[in-house]
Design an enzyme around this catalytic site. Sequence first.
Site, mmCIF file in Angstrom:
data_model
loop_
_atom_site.group_PDB
_atom_site.id
_atom_site.type_symbol
_atom_site.label_atom_id
_atom_site.label_comp_id
_atom_site.label_asym_id
_atom_site.label_seq_id
_atom_site.Cartn_x
_atom_site.Cartn_y
_atom_site.Cartn_z
ATOM 1 N N GLY A 1 3.126 -29.871 121.418
ATOM 2 C CA GLY A 1 2.149 -30.778 120.839
ATOM 3 C C GLY A 1 0.823 -30.104 120.589
ATOM 4 N N GLY B 1 -0.870 -27.120 107.527
ATOM 5 C CA GLY B 1 -0.915 -28.509 107.956
ATOM 6 C C GLY B 1 -2.053 -29.249 107.288
ATOM 7 C CB SER B 2 -3.613 -32.469 108.121
ATOM 8 O OG SER B 2 -4.123 -32.267 109.438
ATOM 9 C CG PHE C 1 1.649 -35.957 103.105
ATOM 10 C CD1 PHE C 1 1.143 -34.932 102.329
ATOM 11 C CD2 PHE C 1 2.589 -35.644 104.079
ATOM 12 C CE1 PHE C 1 1.553 -33.613 102.509
ATOM 13 C CE2 PHE C 1 3.010 -34.343 104.274
ATOM 14 C CZ PHE C 1 2.493 -33.325 103.489
ATOM 15 C CB CYS D 1 0.438 -29.057 100.877
ATOM 16 S SG CYS D 1 1.310 -27.547 100.419
ATOM 17 C CE LYS E 1 1.927 -26.795 117.686
ATOM 18 N NZ LYS E 1 2.811 -27.954 117.314
ATOM 19 C CD GLU F 1 -0.540 -24.398 102.218
ATOM 20 O OE1 GLU F 1 -1.181 -25.367 101.744
ATOM 21 O OE2 GLU F 1 0.652 -24.460 102.518
ATOM 22 C CG LEU F 2 -6.021 -26.368 105.560
ATOM 23 C CD1 LEU F 2 -7.485 -26.628 105.836
ATOM 24 C CD2 LEU F 2 -5.200 -26.352 106.829
ATOM 25 N N GLY F 3 -4.024 -29.282 102.992
ATOM 26 C CA GLY F 3 -3.547 -30.267 102.031
ATOM 27 C C GLY F 3 -4.176 -30.114 100.659
ATOM 28 C CD GLU G 1 -2.310 -33.848 101.435
ATOM 29 O OE1 GLU G 1 -1.538 -32.988 100.987
ATOM 30 O OE2 GLU G 1 -2.978 -33.690 102.493
#
Length: 490
Positions: free
Chosen positions: A215, A235-236, A387, A291, A182, A257-259, A385
């Site tokens: 979504g 993602g976040s 961004f 990230c 997705k 695997e995040l911010g 963070e």
Amino acid sequence: MNTHNQNFLDAERWTGRAFISDWEPTGGGTIEVTDPANGTVLASVAFGGPEDIAWAAAGARAAQKSWAKTLPAERARIFNKAAELLEENGDELAQWIMKESGSIRAKAMIEIEHGALFIRHAATLATAPTGMFLPSMDGRTNYARRVPHGVVGVISPFNFPLVLSVRSIAAALALGNAVVHKPDPRTPISGGIIIARIFEEAGLPKGVLNIVPGGADAGEALCSDPNVAMISFTGSARGGARVGEVCGRHLKRVQLELGGKNALIVLDDADLDIAASNAAWGAFLHQGQICMATGLILVDEKIEQALTARLVAKAQRLPAGDPSTDRVALGPIISDSQVASIQKIVDEAVAQGARLLAGGTHDGRCYAATVLAGVRPGMLAFEEEIFGPVACIASFKTDEEAIELANRSEYGLAAGVISANLGRAITVGDQLNVGQLHINDQTVNGGPYAPFGGRGKSGNGTRVGGPADIEEFTQWQWVSVKDAATPYPF
């Protein structure tokens, strides 16, 4: 890059469709994909809902068994062909990355180059040894081997849509899994359709790879679907926490695997010009929407003023605008809501005593390269963070204080240390709680050969890339073999 075919992507094939074994319409209808720089409609793609995810997952599970039995050399051949197709059509495909994600051309071409490297690395995984013999207690033969999970669900973000999708997709496929992916609905072409097309043309069997833009409801359905054994999410931290929660409830393996709020520590013996260059690259590349972006510049107070002046000068020479029409260093921020979030953090920091020395303004979604000095713990600019293209500078008196400031963060993705004294830099770096440490470099680094990931709010200790791929996308199976069955006392 070669450009032998200017219609490799072939929009007629996929307009209004998702890649569910083949190009198919979805029950969720369609969405328009727009250029974040100017709002131009780029394409219409299928938008999947939970029922489409269920359809894709069931098909992937049916296709996975025969794919896992495909000879490793044949799998490797398909992957090397897919990498060739990505490279050969790089000029055409990079244009989609630029328009869809607001990337400057250099960044888009980095995605093409690194995407091909990840796929070639996956080709080597297909033929890698994945087992070992074990000691025996009773004369039987014992061995352990790594086997595929089955179906891996991949959820990827908008910022590096091609690379951050293909790094998990390719590794999972190469090791015998099927995949349902997705991509972010804002970048479904760069993060999905490009990948579907290169593997389709490379000869990947139908049903093994499925790509369904959607979504949050589609993402939740992927995490709970009984046909999906594992989720790989980039993602976040907020999104990752939700993914981890749903996967935990359904006892699925999950890789997050995040911010990050990544610190670059500049010691007092650093070359100021080189340090400023590193800080600018880490803070401003792709508008800070990475990230690994250098979110906090910790500088020894003895050189703070001189380094800050150099960074301000660099920020003032970095124009922001539409990458497709202007010669710019920074493209647009992905959405109006993200621009508002950046502005709120900058304004709050200034209200709390930080000094705005460059930028702090935007023209539509194009946010100027910004420098905030005097950032302190307690400010969102220090803790969170952003961004966005905001260089946050905080000073320290001693190396020990620098370490303490860097380790205050709840995140733990990447850090860099710059010093003329290599031993001193390593000593500082060894005390930082991060998944990726870069000595004499800034924080934005990546590639297929290193285990990439973080700790704390930056992930769950899992990794993607290099030796970690086999660990993440397969599981151990113990096999014991007797020459013949023997009786037991019962």
